[in-house]
Design an enzyme around this catalytic site. Structure first.
Site, PDB file in Angstrom:
ATOM      1  N   LYS A 113     -11.150  15.231   7.996  1.00 41.34           N
ATOM      2  CA  LYS A 113     -10.337  15.331   8.902  1.00 41.34           C
ATOM      3  C   LYS A 113     -10.694  16.736   9.352  1.00 41.34           C
ATOM      4  CE  LYS A 113      -6.459  12.772   8.461  1.00 41.34           C
ATOM      5  NZ  LYS A 113      -6.418  12.801   6.701  1.00 41.34           N
ATOM      6  N   SER A 123      -0.950   8.578  11.380  1.00 37.15           N
ATOM      7  CA  SER A 123       0.933   7.296  11.382  1.00 37.15           C
ATOM      8  C   SER A 123       2.533   8.357  10.976  1.00 37.15           C
ATOM      9  CB  SER A 123       0.220   6.881  10.381  1.00 37.15           C
ATOM     10  OG  SER A 123      -0.403   8.130   9.340  1.00 37.15           O
ATOM     11  N   ARG A 153       2.430  -2.618   7.884  1.00 41.09           N
ATOM     12  CA  ARG A 153       1.759  -4.211   7.101  1.00 41.09           C
ATOM     13  C   ARG A 153       0.072  -4.215   7.650  1.00 41.09           C
ATOM     14  NH1 ARG A 153       4.339  -7.479   4.284  1.00 41.09           N
ATOM     15  NH2 ARG A 153       3.065  -9.350   4.326  1.00 41.09           N
TER      16      ARG A 153
END
Ligand code: NUP
EC number: 4.1.1.23
Length: 214
Positions: free
Chosen positions: A61, A114, A172
């Protein structure tokens, strides 16, 4: 069976355990992703060691001035990384320096994240994608547990999207694939499992089914 779309994140500080897992699952996954925990626990040579059994993505990153970015990207490239993850919020010059220093190593830029509280980045994915396109990135990192963000990003690019946020962060793998991810990143659900090989196989199967249904 077609090639795996699973990227396993090995965020361990136990280098021997990380190598053991890498050797046992290396051939059944698309790539192994290395982040700061593993590098700081040992040294950058872990990149080359894991590159013997799998493609390696360096999730550094990168988010600094162009010169520092170039040094980090070149290091990952020279160790044999297949891919490298960079931030894009530091701007065009910084990201372009990563792309230029990476050579054949593929650069993925983070345009949405996220975790809870990532709104500052996620609300700006359009600008970040614009910077990334101009810098010439290979692909994107977009969240597999925030499906509306992921599908908006998918609509705007044909490039490869790699998505974390699966399992421990609530997403998922199959949903991420259906929303537009090409590759799915899974860490703790695999490396903390008693049987990482079986855990990785199960996710490979889930992904393969989702690809078929797409
Ligand atoms: O937005 C991001 N979210 C994320 O979790 C961008 C990332 N690069 N990651 C990384 O993916 C995170 O640093 C970790 O290495 C991996 C997810 O691990 P886990 O939540 O599956 O254990």
């Amino acid at each position: 069976m077609s090639e795996s779309r699973l990227v396993v994140a090995l965020d361990l500080t136990d280098k021997d355990r990380a190598l053991e897992i890498a050797r046992s699952i290396g051939r059944q996954v698309f790539a192994i992703k290395i982040n700061w925990p593993l590098v700081l626990a040992g040294s950058g040579s872990i990149i080359g060691e894991i590159a013997r059994v799998s493609r390696v993505v360096c999730d550094f990153k990168i988010a600094d001035i162009p010169n520092t970015n170039s040094i980090i990207a070149k290091f990952a490239r020279d160790q044999g990384a297949w891919g490298i993850i960079s931030h894009s919020f530091t701007g065009l010059e910084s990201l372009r320096s990563v792309v230029e220093a990476s050579g054949d190593t593929k650069v993925f830029s983070v345009v949405a994240m996220s975790h809870p509280g990532s709104d500052l980045i996620n609300d700006n994915y359009r600008k970040l994608m614009d910077i990334s396109e101009r810098a010439g990135v290979y692909g994107y990192i977009a969240p597999g547990n925030k499906l509306s963000d992921l599908s908006e990003i998918r609509k705007r690019t044909k490039k490869t999207i790699m998505s974390p946020g699966i399992g421990s962060q609530g997403g998922r793998a199959s949903d991420a694939i259906k929303a537009g991810a090409d590759l799915v990143i899974v860490g703790r659900s695999i490396y903390e499992s008693a049987d990482p090989v079986t855990a990785a196989e199960a996710i490979n199967e889930e992904i393969a089914k989702a690809v078929e249904q797409n």
